[in-house]
Design a protein around this motif. Structure first.
Motif, short mmCIF file in Angstrom:
data_model
loop_
_atom_site.label_atom_id
_atom_site.label_comp_id
_atom_site.label_asym_id
_atom_site.label_seq_id
_atom_site.Cartn_x
_atom_site.Cartn_y
_atom_site.Cartn_z
N VAL A 182 0.84 -1.21 0.00
CA VAL A 182 0.00 0.00 0.00
C VAL A 182 0.87 1.25 0.00
O VAL A 182 0.63 2.20 -0.76
CB VAL A 182 -0.95 0.00 1.22
N MET A 183 1.90 1.27 0.86
CA MET A 183 2.76 2.43 0.94
C MET A 183 3.50 2.67 -0.37
O MET A 183 3.69 3.82 -0.79
CB MET A 183 3.77 2.26 2.08
N ALA A 184 3.94 1.59 -1.02
CA ALA A 184 4.64 1.74 -2.30
C ALA A 184 3.74 2.39 -3.33
O ALA A 184 4.15 3.31 -4.05
CB ALA A 184 5.13 0.38 -2.79
N ARG A 185 2.49 1.94 -3.42
CA ARG A 185 1.57 2.50 -4.41
C ARG A 185 1.23 3.96 -4.09
O ARG A 185 1.17 4.81 -4.97
CB ARG A 185 0.29 1.67 -4.47
N LEU A 186 1.00 4.24 -2.81
CA LEU A 186 0.65 5.61 -2.42
C LEU A 186 1.81 6.57 -2.66
O LEU A 186 1.62 7.69 -3.16
CB LEU A 186 0.24 5.65 -0.94
N SER A 187 3.01 6.15 -2.32
CA SER A 187 4.15 7.05 -2.49
C SER A 187 4.48 7.24 -3.97
O SER A 187 4.91 8.33 -4.38
CB SER A 187 5.36 6.54 -1.72
N ASP A 188 4.29 6.20 -4.79
CA ASP A 188 4.45 6.37 -6.24
C ASP A 188 3.52 7.46 -6.74
O ASP A 188 3.92 8.35 -7.51
CB ASP A 188 4.14 5.06 -6.97
#
Length: 319
Positions: A182-188
């Motif tokens: 989730v964090m990877a997608r949000l930060s992208d």
């Protein structure tokens, strides 16, 4: 991707620059790391030495940001700061505060927890800090990224800001199964939106500024779509709809490199990526990046990184 504001100069080049930004971000292969919640109390100075590409979301308080190049920003709750070039910087409780600063790396190493508390007393400033990486760190576009992108809370051009930052803050503090994904997608999404915000709102020179110019964005898009084409300054100028002289001057002023310097760097970076794929021969790589023979690519590649394509491939495989 949409562009806000009908009077913006990007309108004529919308299809070009939005597609190109997406394409270049795919080439860069943005990779995100974990976020950490920092709670700073009283007076404090925190040093971020890099070389990490940083993201800061201010949850509470009014911290001060200072880059080593003299750039400063006064921040407030809800603000987003992205540092896409990994520039070293200092954050503090006040612009007037002097004295030694504490290392952010040391602070992170000293606390295994997602939330770290630093200092004592009041007031309290809370910031969500994260880092991200580009798999292709030397891509020509990266050099043209701005050192700092500041998206203020409530900015008219950033209606997406509150929703994204609130989601990042919630995930960074609550955690749970699948949080890393989730964090990877949000930060992208956060980094990409910040780059688009800078593209649409500033006139700072650099690669993103080149996308705002319809003529230059046409040339950049054509180049990235077909690196195998035998590009010349005259050929790119025809795509841009400008004379050779006018195109070369405008490209250099906006992008920060001459057209053929940019072509060369882009081809070499693509060659490096393709050489890491064992299914392609060096001759096939040469064809895909605009060189008529393996020997022509080898000569250019040695000039670029000091070794032959074959030696680079072996070294990459061993790593």
């Amino acid at each position: 991707m949409s562009v806000h504001g009908s009077s913006s100069p990007v309108q004529d080049g919308r299809d070009f620059h939005t597609d190109l930004l997406s394409q270049v971000l795919r080439e860069l292969r943005l990779d995100s790391a974990s976020f950490r919640s920092l709670s700073m109390r009283g007076e404090w100075r925190l040093r971020f030495d890099g070389p990490l590409r940083g993201v800061h979301i201010v949850v509470s308080g009014h911290p001060h940001l200072a880059l080593d190049d003299g750039t400063t920003r006064s921040l407030g709750p809800g603000d987003l700061v992205v540092l896409p070039r990994a520039d070293a910087h200092t954050m503090s409780s006040s612009a007037d505060l002097r004295g030694p600063s504490y290392s952010s790396r040391k602070l992170a190493d000293s606390s295994p927890y997602v939330e770290t508390v630093f200092g004592t007393g009041a007031p309290e400033t809370k910031i969500i800090c994260g880092v991200f990486f580009f798999a292709d760190e030397d891509h020509p576009a990266v050099v043209g990224f701005p050192p700092c992108i500041h998206v203020p809370a409530g900015a008219d051009q950033a209606p997406w800001l509150a929703g994204l930052t609130q989601a990042v803050v919630a995930e960074a503090t609550e955690r749970g199964p699948g949080s890393d994904v989730v964090m990877a997608r949000l930060s992208d999404a956060l980094v990409t939106r910040a780059l688009r915000y800078h593209l649409e709102t500033t006139d700072d020179p650099g690669w993103l500024h080149g996308l705002r110019d319809p003529a230059i964005s046409r040339a950049l898009a054509a180049l990235h779509r077909d690196l195998s084409h035998p590009w010349t300054v005259a050929g790119l100028a025809r795509v841009a709809g400008l004379s050779r002289t006018a195109f070369a001057a405008r490209f250099t002023a906006l992008v920060g490199q001459s057209p053929m310097e940019y072509v060369f760097g882009t081809r070499m970076r693509r060659a490096e990526t393709l050489l890491r794929n064992d299914h392609l021969t060096v001759a096939a790589v040469a064809s895909q990046v605009g060189y008529g023979s393996e020997s022509a690519l080898s000569a250019a590649f040695v000039r670029y990184c000091g070794t032959t394509p074959g030696a680079y491939r072996k070294l990459s495989s061993s790593r």
